[in-house]
Design a protein around this motif. Structure first.
Motif, PDB file in Angstrom:
ATOM      1  N   ASP A   1     -36.283   0.171 -37.813  1.00 63.67           N
ATOM      2  CA  ASP A   1     -35.617  -0.581 -38.880  1.00 63.67           C
ATOM      3  C   ASP A   1     -35.383   0.293 -40.112  1.00 63.67           C
ATOM      4  O   ASP A   1     -36.050   1.278 -40.342  1.00 63.67           O
TER       5      ASP A   1
ATOM      6  N   ASP B   1     -34.418  -9.741 -35.673  1.00 67.20           N
ATOM      7  CA  ASP B   1     -34.858  -8.882 -36.770  1.00 67.20           C
ATOM      8  C   ASP B   1     -33.680  -7.987 -37.180  1.00 67.20           C
ATOM      9  O   ASP B   1     -32.756  -8.464 -37.841  1.00 67.20           O
ATOM     10  N   ASN B   2     -33.665  -6.746 -36.724  1.00 66.91           N
ATOM     11  CA  ASN B   2     -32.698  -5.805 -37.299  1.00 66.91           C
ATOM     12  C   ASN B   2     -31.374  -5.704 -36.551  1.00 66.91           C
ATOM     13  O   ASN B   2     -31.316  -5.876 -35.337  1.00 66.91           O
TER      14      ASN B   2
ATOM     15  N   PHE C   1     -34.359  -7.669 -46.095  1.00 70.01           N
ATOM     16  CA  PHE C   1     -35.200  -6.553 -45.640  1.00 70.01           C
ATOM     17  C   PHE C   1     -34.357  -5.406 -45.084  1.00 70.01           C
ATOM     18  O   PHE C   1     -34.636  -4.856 -44.035  1.00 70.01           O
TER      19      PHE C   1
ATOM     20  N   SER D   1     -32.245  -4.186 -43.107  1.00 75.43           N
ATOM     21  CA  SER D   1     -31.453  -4.099 -41.890  1.00 75.43           C
ATOM     22  C   SER D   1     -31.374  -5.375 -41.064  1.00 75.43           C
ATOM     23  O   SER D   1     -30.856  -5.353 -39.944  1.00 75.43           O
ATOM     24  N   ASP D   2     -31.872  -6.499 -41.565  1.00 79.38           N
ATOM     25  CA  ASP D   2     -31.884  -7.700 -40.721  1.00 79.38           C
ATOM     26  C   ASP D   2     -30.467  -8.207 -40.386  1.00 79.38           C
ATOM     27  O   ASP D   2     -29.529  -8.019 -41.154  1.00 79.38           O
TER      28      ASP D   2
HETATM   29 MG    MG Z   1     -36.193  -6.116 -40.359  1.00 76.73          MG
END
Ligand code: MG
Ligand code: F6P
Length: 473
Positions: free
Chosen positions: A192, A250-251, A285, A287-288
């Motif tokens: 990330d 997430d990323n 955050f 790169s999410d």
């Molecule tokens: Mg992330």
């Protein structure tokens, strides 16, 4: 609804929280300023330029507040989500108006991104601007080798599974593939961008190939994949018509790509009939995934030559010209694109945003604060929570004894929640649970593991991982 176990705070000098607020956030905020400057220089519209300058000032002021340990100020604007903002402000109040260097880590980090988003949403020209978009797509481009390696593997496997459809299922083979795809997906999280402040692009590339993955198997400290496989296999064997697997994403970039690789495998093998992808609703955050990152990714691989043969920002700086893709490479990627685009069009692969993913609290509060989302999650056979932040949110980012059972650390999202939680996490923070007795001590003694410093350094940089399942019945 929070855990009583003390939370990780930025004032703890041995924690990664302390390191984050002092070293990493100022770097992230500086990067954000640079990005907006760059965008300002590309527009001729004076109104847009003026708004951009104001954003730069606000980002600069926020960085000053962080570095000078000012108090977290209440968010005094209305960007269309007054209840959400009120919840952030109430938390500040409940915490007794804390300052940046002495505040629960999880909340303050969420607050920072929530606050940044107001700088943009309140403008006319920058409403949907994503300060991290350029970085996200650039790292996808620099992940080229791993992307191509996986595209080739994906095409081969999906074609094989499709050809094999009517013959008997070879369970051993399927289980091996299941493990391989999940491990690919797990390690995709090692990359990330909020950690890029101490990883180079070369480091990232090294983390992504298949040889690296094999070697990293011994770094998976807890592995609940066999039990997870049983859940999906059973649902299929029981003839359940709808078998959903959710990804709390997430990323973006490479990690989203490997999420989709796993999703495609689950669908092709019949281990799932539908995949629900759950993105964030604001730049988060670094790169999410935002909904737009999904289209950006599909776009990129729909024109693989154009995309991978264009210089990245990094390559421009180094004067490197990317090599042309071979015909086979371009074909493999086109196959992947077609496969995902078709599944998306047929509703097997859907994106379902929810503002709750960008709230400031831990998931201990989810059943109470977001009951509809909770009910929705119960409908999935398995909910895969990707990455470190989701793990921190699941466990309340608290100082658990590392041998605490995973399910216990989930509180209301654990036993009795009705949600089968599977966390795929490379460790990038202090909190960790579910370890056998003595393991933490052993890892602290390894090189760079923290030793007697009191810091759990081994868990900071994505070298180690955990795959933890909690069955919610
Ligand atoms: Mg992330
Ligand atoms: O540890 C650094 C950090 O930025 C944490 O603040 C956060 O938990 C994590 O990285 C983000 O990682 P991931 O993208 O895996 O959630």
């Amino acid at each position: 609804f929070d855990t009583k176990t003390p939370k990780s705070v930025t004032s703890d000098p041995t924690s990664f929280a302390s390191d984050s607020v002092r070293q990493r956030w100022p770097v992230i905020l500086t990067g954000a300023v640079d990005d907006v400057y760059r965008a300002i220089s590309k527009t001729d519209d004076p109104e847009k330029q003026a708004e951009g300058k104001k954003i730069v000032e606000q980002l600069g002021a926020l960085k000053y507040e962080v570095q000078h340990d000012r108090k977290l100020s209440p968010i005094e604007v209305d960007d269309g989500y007054p209840e959400e903002i009120a919840a952030y402000n109430k938390e500040i109040q409940d915490l007794g108006n804390p300052s940046w260097l002495d505040v629960p880590w999880l909340f303050s980090e969420c607050y920072m991104y929530r606050r940044i988003s107001t700088f943009f949403t309140l403008t006319k020209h920058w409403k949907n601007y994503d300060i991290f978009a350029r970085q996200k797509i650039d790292t996808f481009r620099t992940s080229r080798n791993a992307v191509l390696e996986l595209a080739s593997r994906y095409k081969e496997l999906i074609e094989q599974i499709q050809a094999d459809k009517n013959s008997t299922h070879d369970e051993e083979a399927e289980k091996l593939l299941f493990t391989e795809f999940f491990e690919i997906c797990l390690w995709g999280n090692a990359t990330d961008l909020s950690l890029l402040t101490n990883l180079t692009y070369e480091d990232i590339q090294k983390l992504q190939g298949s040889a690296a993955r094999k070697a990293a198997e011994k770094n998976i400290l807890i592995n609940d994949l066999p039990a997870s496989y049983e859940i999906l296999k059973k649902a299929r064997a029981d003839g359940q018509e709808e078998r959903r697997v959710d990804f709390v994403l997430d990323n973006a970039g490479f990690e989203l790509y490997v999420d989709l690789v796993l999703a495609g495998f689950l669908l092709a093998s019949g281990l799932a009939t539908q995949i629900v992808l759950r993105p964030k609703s604001m730049p988060w955050f670094v790169s999410d995934v935002l909904p737009g990152d999904f289209s950006a990714l599909l776009n990129a691989i729909s024109q693989p030559k154009t995309f991978f043969e264009t210089q990245s920002e990094d390559e421009k700086l180094q004067g490197k010209i990317p090599e042309p893709l071979s015909e086979k490479e371009a074909e493999d990627l086109s196959f992947v694109f077609q496969d995902w685009a078709t599944r998306h069009a047929e509703g097997q692969l859907v994106m379902r945003p929810n503002r709750y993913w960008t709230a400031g609290g831990s998931f201990w509060r989810l059943p109470h604060e977001a009951p509809e989302l909770h009910d929705d999650l119960k409908g999935a056979e398995l909910v895969i929570f990707k990455g470190d932040l989701n793990y921190r949110k699941l466990t309340g980012d608290a100082h658990w004894d590392p041998t605490t059972p995973f399910q216990q650390a989930l509180g209301p999202m654990g036993k009795g929640s009705g949600v089968n939680v599977l966390s795929l996490r490379t460790c990038k923070a202090d909190v960790v649970v579910g370890l056998p007795a003595g393991k933490d001590e052993e890892l602290r003694k390894t090189e760079g593991g923290g030793g007697d410093s009191g810091a759990r350094r081994w868990a900071w940089h994505g070298k180690w991982a955990v795959v933890c399942l909690s069955q919610g019945e």
